[in-house]
Design a protein around this motif. Structure first.
Motif, PDB file in Angstrom:
ATOM      1  N   VAL A  31      -8.063  -8.711 -11.437  1.00 56.16           N
ATOM      2  CA  VAL A  31      -8.473  -8.853 -10.043  1.00 56.16           C
ATOM      3  C   VAL A  31      -7.538  -9.819  -9.314  1.00 56.16           C
ATOM      4  O   VAL A  31      -7.230  -9.641  -8.136  1.00 56.16           O
ATOM      5  CB  VAL A  31      -9.953  -9.279  -9.929  1.00 56.16           C
ATOM      6  N   TYR A  32      -7.041 -10.843 -10.025  1.00 52.79           N
ATOM      7  CA  TYR A  32      -6.034 -11.722  -9.420  1.00 52.79           C
ATOM      8  C   TYR A  32      -4.753 -10.947  -9.140  1.00 52.79           C
ATOM      9  O   TYR A  32      -4.076 -11.184  -8.133  1.00 52.79           O
ATOM     10  CB  TYR A  32      -5.721 -12.929 -10.313  1.00 52.79           C
ATOM     11  N   ASN A  33      -4.407 -10.031 -10.008  1.00 52.91           N
ATOM     12  CA  ASN A  33      -3.228  -9.199  -9.780  1.00 52.91           C
ATOM     13  C   ASN A  33      -3.402  -8.374  -8.506  1.00 52.91           C
ATOM     14  O   ASN A  33      -2.459  -8.216  -7.720  1.00 52.91           O
ATOM     15  CB  ASN A  33      -2.992  -8.295 -10.989  1.00 52.91           C
ATOM     16  N   ILE A  34      -4.600  -7.859  -8.288  1.00 51.53           N
ATOM     17  CA  ILE A  34      -4.892  -7.116  -7.065  1.00 51.53           C
ATOM     18  C   ILE A  34      -4.756  -8.025  -5.842  1.00 51.53           C
ATOM     19  O   ILE A  34      -4.176  -7.634  -4.822  1.00 51.53           O
ATOM     20  CB  ILE A  34      -6.300  -6.486  -7.132  1.00 51.53           C
ATOM     21  N   SER A  35      -5.280  -9.251  -5.950  1.00 46.42           N
ATOM     22  CA  SER A  35      -5.175 -10.207  -4.843  1.00 46.42           C
ATOM     23  C   SER A  35      -3.720 -10.513  -4.523  1.00 46.42           C
ATOM     24  O   SER A  35      -3.336 -10.591  -3.348  1.00 46.42           O
ATOM     25  CB  SER A  35      -5.916 -11.503  -5.180  1.00 46.42           C
ATOM     26  N   LEU A  36      -2.909 -10.694  -5.561  1.00 44.66           N
ATOM     27  CA  LEU A  36      -1.480 -10.953  -5.336  1.00 44.66           C
ATOM     28  C   LEU A  36      -0.803  -9.757  -4.680  1.00 44.66           C
ATOM     29  O   LEU A  36       0.040  -9.918  -3.788  1.00 44.66           O
ATOM     30  CB  LEU A  36      -0.787 -11.284  -6.648  1.00 44.66           C
ATOM     31  N   ALA A  37      -1.161  -8.561  -5.109  1.00 43.02           N
ATOM     32  CA  ALA A  37      -0.582  -7.358  -4.514  1.00 43.02           C
ATOM     33  C   ALA A  37      -0.934  -7.261  -3.029  1.00 43.02           C
ATOM     34  O   ALA A  37      -0.082  -6.923  -2.199  1.00 43.02           O
ATOM     35  CB  ALA A  37      -1.063  -6.120  -5.266  1.00 43.02           C
ATOM     36  N   ILE A  38      -2.183  -7.577  -2.697  1.00 40.94           N
ATOM     37  CA  ILE A  38      -2.605  -7.565  -1.293  1.00 40.94           C
ATOM     38  C   ILE A  38      -1.833  -8.617  -0.500  1.00 40.94           C
ATOM     39  O   ILE A  38      -1.347  -8.362   0.602  1.00 40.94           O
ATOM     40  CB  ILE A  38      -4.128  -7.782  -1.181  1.00 40.94           C
ATOM     41  N   TYR A  39      -1.705  -9.808  -1.087  1.00 42.31           N
ATOM     42  CA  TYR A  39      -0.965 -10.889  -0.430  1.00 42.31           C
ATOM     43  C   TYR A  39       0.479 -10.460  -0.148  1.00 42.31           C
ATOM     44  O   TYR A  39       0.974 -10.599   0.969  1.00 42.31           O
ATOM     45  CB  TYR A  39      -0.995 -12.142  -1.311  1.00 42.31           C
ATOM     46  N   TYR A  40       1.166  -9.931  -1.164  1.00 40.59           N
ATOM     47  CA  TYR A  40       2.556  -9.506  -0.991  1.00 40.59           C
ATOM     48  C   TYR A  40       2.672  -8.368   0.018  1.00 40.59           C
ATOM     49  O   TYR A  40       3.619  -8.327   0.808  1.00 40.59           O
ATOM     50  CB  TYR A  40       3.177  -9.102  -2.330  1.00 40.59           C
ATOM     51  N   LEU A  41       1.740  -7.459  -0.003  1.00 41.67           N
ATOM     52  CA  LEU A  41       1.744  -6.362   0.962  1.00 41.67           C
ATOM     53  C   LEU A  41       1.661  -6.901   2.392  1.00 41.67           C
ATOM     54  O   LEU A  41       2.425  -6.494   3.269  1.00 41.67           O
ATOM     55  CB  LEU A  41       0.578  -5.406   0.683  1.00 41.67           C
ATOM     56  N   LEU A  42       0.728  -7.822   2.593  1.00 41.14           N
ATOM     57  CA  LEU A  42       0.526  -8.352   3.943  1.00 41.14           C
ATOM     58  C   LEU A  42       1.700  -9.214   4.411  1.00 41.14           C
ATOM     59  O   LEU A  42       2.097  -9.151   5.583  1.00 41.14           O
ATOM     60  CB  LEU A  42      -0.780  -9.153   4.002  1.00 41.14           C
ATOM     61  N   VAL A  43       2.268 -10.022   3.505  1.00 43.85           N
ATOM     62  CA  VAL A  43       3.342 -10.933   3.890  1.00 43.85           C
ATOM     63  C   VAL A  43       4.685 -10.208   3.992  1.00 43.85           C
ATOM     64  O   VAL A  43       5.403 -10.342   4.986  1.00 43.85           O
ATOM     65  CB  VAL A  43       3.428 -12.122   2.909  1.00 43.85           C
ATOM     66  N   ILE A  44       5.016  -9.422   2.967  1.00 42.16           N
ATOM     67  CA  ILE A  44       6.341  -8.803   2.929  1.00 42.16           C
ATOM     68  C   ILE A  44       6.392  -7.519   3.756  1.00 42.16           C
ATOM     69  O   ILE A  44       7.280  -7.333   4.586  1.00 42.16           O
ATOM     70  CB  ILE A  44       6.766  -8.530   1.474  1.00 42.16           C
ATOM     71  N   VAL A  45       5.445  -6.635   3.531  1.00 40.82           N
ATOM     72  CA  VAL A  45       5.489  -5.327   4.198  1.00 40.82           C
ATOM     73  C   VAL A  45       4.998  -5.411   5.646  1.00 40.82           C
ATOM     74  O   VAL A  45       5.628  -4.892   6.559  1.00 40.82           O
ATOM     75  CB  VAL A  45       4.676  -4.281   3.400  1.00 40.82           C
ATOM     76  N   LYS A  46       3.863  -6.075   5.829  1.00 38.29           N
ATOM     77  CA  LYS A  46       3.262  -6.133   7.166  1.00 38.29           C
ATOM     78  C   LYS A  46       3.766  -7.305   8.010  1.00 38.29           C
ATOM     79  O   LYS A  46       3.472  -7.380   9.196  1.00 38.29           O
ATOM     80  CB  LYS A  46       1.726  -6.210   7.056  1.00 38.29           C
ATOM     81  N   GLY A  47       4.463  -8.261   7.382  1.00 35.01           N
ATOM     82  CA  GLY A  47       5.051  -9.369   8.127  1.00 35.01           C
ATOM     83  C   GLY A  47       4.080 -10.434   8.601  1.00 35.01           C
ATOM     84  O   GLY A  47       4.364 -11.138   9.574  1.00 35.01           O
ATOM     85  N   TRP A  48       2.937 -10.571   7.913  1.00 38.35           N
ATOM     86  CA  TRP A  48       1.979 -11.607   8.305  1.00 38.35           C
ATOM     87  C   TRP A  48       2.602 -12.983   8.127  1.00 38.35           C
ATOM     88  O   TRP A  48       3.282 -13.252   7.141  1.00 38.35           O
ATOM     89  CB  TRP A  48       0.711 -11.510   7.473  1.00 38.35           C
ATOM     90  N   LYS A  49       2.332 -13.867   9.054  1.00 40.78           N
ATOM     91  CA  LYS A  49       2.818 -15.246   8.991  1.00 40.78           C
ATOM     92  C   LYS A  49       1.800 -16.125   8.262  1.00 40.78           C
ATOM     93  O   LYS A  49       0.642 -15.747   8.065  1.00 40.78           O
ATOM     94  CB  LYS A  49       3.070 -15.798  10.393  1.00 40.78           C
ATOM     95  N   GLU A  50       2.250 -17.316   7.888  1.00 34.93           N
ATOM     96  CA  GLU A  50       1.432 -18.224   7.077  1.00 34.93           C
ATOM     97  C   GLU A  50       0.086 -18.541   7.731  1.00 34.93           C
ATOM     98  O   GLU A  50      -0.942 -18.586   7.056  1.00 34.93           O
ATOM     99  CB  GLU A  50       2.198 -19.517   6.807  1.00 34.93           C
ATOM    100  N   LYS A  51       0.077 -18.748   9.033  1.00 38.92           N
ATOM    101  CA  LYS A  51      -1.172 -19.083   9.726  1.00 38.92           C
ATOM    102  C   LYS A  51      -2.189 -17.949   9.617  1.00 38.92           C
ATOM    103  O   LYS A  51      -3.375 -18.180   9.385  1.00 38.92           O
ATOM    104  CB  LYS A  51      -0.873 -19.402  11.187  1.00 38.92           C
ATOM    105  N   ARG A  52      -1.718 -16.720   9.722  1.00 41.58           N
ATOM    106  CA  ARG A  52      -2.625 -15.561   9.658  1.00 41.58           C
ATOM    107  C   ARG A  52      -3.117 -15.325   8.233  1.00 41.58           C
ATOM    108  O   ARG A  52      -4.294 -15.045   8.009  1.00 41.58           O
ATOM    109  CB  ARG A  52      -1.900 -14.326  10.189  1.00 41.58           C
ATOM    110  N   ILE A  53      -2.220 -15.425   7.260  1.00 44.59           N
ATOM    111  CA  ILE A  53      -2.610 -15.177   5.868  1.00 44.59           C
ATOM    112  C   ILE A  53      -3.524 -16.286   5.346  1.00 44.59           C
ATOM    113  O   ILE A  53      -4.344 -16.053   4.461  1.00 44.59           O
ATOM    114  CB  ILE A  53      -1.369 -14.981   4.963  1.00 44.59           C
ATOM    115  N   ALA A  54      -3.403 -17.491   5.907  1.00 45.21           N
ATOM    116  CA  ALA A  54      -4.230 -18.619   5.460  1.00 45.21           C
ATOM    117  C   ALA A  54      -5.725 -18.331   5.644  1.00 45.21           C
ATOM    118  O   ALA A  54      -6.553 -18.791   4.856  1.00 45.21           O
ATOM    119  CB  ALA A  54      -3.838 -19.890   6.205  1.00 45.21           C
ATOM    120  N   LYS A  55      -6.057 -17.560   6.663  1.00 49.85           N
ATOM    121  CA  LYS A  55      -7.464 -17.223   6.907  1.00 49.85           C
ATOM    122  C   LYS A  55      -8.030 -16.321   5.814  1.00 49.85           C
ATOM    123  O   LYS A  55      -9.207 -16.356   5.516  1.00 49.85           O
ATOM    124  CB  LYS A  55      -7.610 -16.542   8.264  1.00 49.85           C
ATOM    125  N   LEU A  56      -7.185 -15.515   5.209  1.00 51.06           N
ATOM    126  CA  LEU A  56      -7.605 -14.573   4.181  1.00 51.06           C
ATOM    127  C   LEU A  56      -7.456 -15.131   2.768  1.00 51.06           C
ATOM    128  O   LEU A  56      -8.107 -14.664   1.835  1.00 51.06           O
ATOM    129  CB  LEU A  56      -6.776 -13.283   4.318  1.00 51.06           C
TER     130      LEU A  56
END
Length: 91
Positions: free
Chosen positions: A29-54
């Motif tokens: 499940v942590y692997n899934i969380s990391l995959a979601i994080y990388y998807l949002l940061v790298i692919v979708k371009g989320w910035k640190e402030k936005r990802i911090a909420k999630l």
């Protein structure tokens, strides 16, 4: 049969089963969380402030999943000798 030179008690077997189950559930499940994080940061371009909420949820989900399944096995007395390891096995 029993494992060669195995030593311990029902309590140590239960502790090992709990830790094994908790880690076995938490890790993928942590692997899934990391995959979601990388998807949002790298692919979708989320910035640190936005990802911090999630981020707190990305940490909470694996921990709660692991502890939830680990504690369920503990309360249901599912941890017994499973050959070379103590995990979910018939008593």
């Amino acid at each position: 049969g029993e494992a060669y030179l195995a030593a311990g008690t029902v309590g140590t077997c239960t502790a090992q089963g709990f830790l094994d189950q908790t880690a076995a559930s938490c890790t993928p499940v942590y692997n899934i969380s990391l995959a979601i994080y990388y998807l949002l940061v790298i692919v979708k371009g989320w910035k640190e402030k936005r990802i911090a909420k999630l981020e707190k949820y990305l940490h909470a989900l694996p921990v709660l999943t692991g502890l939830g399944t680990g504690l369920a096995g503990l309360f249901l007395k599912l941890y017994n000798s499973a050959g070379w390891i103590c995990w979910i096995a018939p008593g």
